[in-house]
Design an enzyme around this catalytic site. Structure first.
Site, short mmCIF file in Angstrom:
data_model
loop_
_atom_site.label_atom_id
_atom_site.label_comp_id
_atom_site.label_asym_id
_atom_site.label_seq_id
_atom_site.Cartn_x
_atom_site.Cartn_y
_atom_site.Cartn_z
N GLN A 112 0.85 -1.20 0.00
CA GLN A 112 0.00 0.00 0.00
C GLN A 112 0.88 1.24 0.00
OE1 GLN A 112 -2.62 -1.67 3.32
NE2 GLN A 112 -3.50 0.32 2.81
N LEU A 209 -9.44 -5.61 -0.37
CA LEU A 209 -8.86 -4.28 -0.65
C LEU A 209 -9.37 -3.67 -1.95
CD1 LEU A 209 -5.08 -4.74 0.30
CD2 LEU A 209 -7.00 -4.31 1.79
N ASN A 241 -11.68 0.16 -0.40
CA ASN A 241 -10.70 -0.02 -1.46
C ASN A 241 -9.41 0.68 -1.06
OD1 ASN A 241 -9.32 -0.03 -3.83
ND2 ASN A 241 -10.77 1.21 -4.97
N CYS A 242 -8.32 -0.05 -1.01
CA CYS A 242 -7.08 0.60 -0.55
C CYS A 242 -5.90 0.47 -1.48
CB CYS A 242 -6.63 0.10 0.80
SG CYS A 242 -7.70 -0.87 1.72
N VAL A 243 -6.07 0.15 -2.73
CA VAL A 243 -4.87 0.04 -3.55
C VAL A 243 -4.76 1.03 -4.69
CG1 VAL A 243 -4.12 -2.31 -3.05
CG2 VAL A 243 -5.93 -1.91 -4.69
#
Lengths: 428, 120
Positions: A112, A209, A241-243
């Site tokens: 990340q 993610l 959503n973290c990417v």
């Protein structure tokens, strides 16, 4: 539906004895908030920090950004279906701590990035360099699987926003924004000669993610669905959503969706805004065909003359974006796409992973491959090691003076495909 | 299940070969974010081999290769986080397989078999 977003201008943020807002200064009782967040048995530790506009502070890796608010009239305080009891959103009065943000950080996976620089070159590219940020750094208990870890971090962020938002309950707002719209039938009777426009908002819906939630429902599991714009402005849609740091839609950006706000501003003047269709971006081609057909069908059913379609992410969602465009244009619905570009460092390569001749009106929100040079920070909030991930992209990306070169791709909200950001389009 | 000893790009090229032989593309070859394109791993689901070649699938795999090369020009593959990429790859693959099976009620056979195991 009628929703009032009552903005209380926040001009500073500090820690203190009582969580409150006085003359635009937001004070947060650190110990109380930490104790509240640690009531979740999956949370081992929470660290709080403050980042103000202009400070030489870098926040990394950012998971989500959330606007602190409190609902003072109408049902559903917070995020129903996720962090609070289920309720119908979209109606009532909400006090907004406008200018403040909760920023969650915490490593779920090592790659990340998601950087917010509060000063200098980096600050130019992210809208969250201008907010007073309460940074919530979450360490979960050992032994959680990655899904539980992600859920824990997501919930803690939302709860922190609810806790801090409560400080605005009895504060008089500086500005009141009113969003009101009746049924499609009523609005069309009011504005019979205006073109009817639907907004299709695409959401990454692909797994760990890579998810979004609507009233707590993972968008992977839905067919495209019609939602009143007020529901989204009132907290019905949140990010998991973290990417895709540059073009993911953070919860804050859903709460302040720039496309919805602009369509509202034009409603009754240039257009008749019909509503929002939330469309999942799936991974299988069959799934994509189903959602794209269904989205076009919904637009036809509600009688749209035109549609604005915004993407989330890059890569396989490009196929959805263009399939939706093709279907809408072939149905006679004029379509405008909003997407960012991945057109190489010089901006000269093909910008999307797919193409179609029907895409005749496309708004670009920036080139994710554009390289920016970030000087070293005085203070890093979060995980300084994540900077190595950011800096290690190619030979020479880390300068002798400690500066690092990275692509906009790594900067939170830098190429927001719903237009909630700082880039603009220049016509040549 | 086929394992390609090589890079993300090698996987895409192998898929291109299969698609040109009439193998169906079930899941999209690319992920949903740029970061996933720096991954050392990529799993893609392929369907049955048909006598007819699917032009749309060829277009998708060819554009995917162009995009991959375009984005990774001058970049290094992120081997440092290989384990985490493997984890995300398998999580996304599980979702794709579930979605595929729900749509097709298991009527379509997958190219290379439909079971997989991972050490990720």
């Amino acid at each position: 539906m009628k929703l009032e977003l009552r903005r209380i201008y926040i001009k500073d943020l500090q820690f203190g004895e009582k969580t409150s807002v006085n003359n635009g200064v937001l004070t947060v009782n650190k110990e109380e908030l930490i104790a509240y967040l640690k009531e979740d048995k999956k949370v081992k530790d929470v660290k709080l920090d403050i980042a103000r506009p202009g400070e030489k502070v870098r926040i990394i890796p950012v998971k989500d950004v959330i606007e602190p608010r409190v609902k003072i009239e109408g049902s559903g305080n917070g995020f129903p279906g996720v962090s609070s009891k289920m309720a119908q959103l979209g109606e009532g009065k909400v006090n907004v701590l406008f200018g403040a943000a909760i920023v969650t950080v915490g490593d779920i996976v090592g790659f990340q990035e998601g950087v917010i620089d509060m000063w200098g070159e980096g600050a130019k590219w992210t809208p969250f360099s201008k907010t007073y940020n309460l940074v919530v750094d979450i360490t979960p208990v050992d032994g959680l699987d990655p899904h539980e870890h992600e859920t824990t971090v997501r919930l803690v962020g939302l709860k922190a926003a609810e806790f801090v938002g409560e400080a605005g309950r009895n504060v008089e707002p500086d500005e009141i924004m009113t969003y009101e719209m009746g049924s499609i039938h009523e609005e069309t009777a009011k504005y019979p000669n205006l073109p009817k426009v639907a907004y299709v908002e695409m959401l990454i819906s692909q797994g760990l993610l890579h998810d979004g939630y609507i009233y707590g429902v993972n968008s992977q599991l839905i067919l495209p669905t019609l939602i009143h714009p007020n529901e989204e402005l009132d907290g019905a849609v949140i990010s998991g959503n973290c990417v895709a740091a540059c073009d993911k839609i953070t919860t804050y950006q859903h709460q302040n969706n720039a496309v919805i706000l602009e369509l509202y501003a034009q409603h009754g003047k240039e257009i008749n805004f019909l509503g929002v269709i939330l469309t999942p971006e799936l991974t299988t081609l069959e799934g994509k065909f189903r959602t794209c057909d269904y989205t076009a069908k919904l637009c036809k059913m509600i009688g749209a003359d035109g549609a604005i379609v915004s993407e989330e992410g890059y890569g396989n969602p490009d196929s959805d974006l263009l399939m939706i465009c093709k279907r809408l244009e072939k149905s006679g619905i004029k379509t405008v796409l909003i997407t960012d570009e991945c057109s190489g460092r010089d901006g000269m390569s093909q910008p999307l992973a797919d193409t179609t001749p029907e895409a005749v009106a496309v708004v670009s929100t920036g080139n994710v491959s554009h390289v920016v040079k970030l000087p070293p920070a005085d203070k890093v909030i979060g995980n300084a090691e994540a900077i190595a991930t950011l800096a290690g992209g190619w030979d020479g990306s880390l300068g002798d003076d400690g500066s690092l070169s990275c692509e906009l791709n790594a900067v939170i909200g830098s190429t927001s495909e719903i237009g909630y950001h700082n880039c603009t389009v220049k016509l040549y | 299940m086929f394992f390609i000893e090589g890079t993300f790009e090698d996987v895409l090229i192998k898929i291109r070969d299969y698609v040109h032989q009439g193998v169906e593309l079930v899941s999209h070859p690319l992920g949903a974010s740029i970061r996933i394109l720096f991954s050392p791993y990529r799993s893609v689901i392929l369907g049955e081999k048909n006598n007819k070649i699917n032009a749309y699938h060829i277009e998708i795999i060819e554009s995917s290769i162009i995009s991959y090369r375009n984005i990774n020009a001058g970049r290094k593959i992120d081997y440092k986080n290989a384990h985490d990429y493997a984890l995300i790859d398998v999580e996304l693959l599980k979702v794709s397989l579930k979605s595929f099976k729900e749509i097709n009620n298991n009527h379509i056979n997958l190219f290379g078999g439909d079971s997989f195991e991972t050490g990720a």
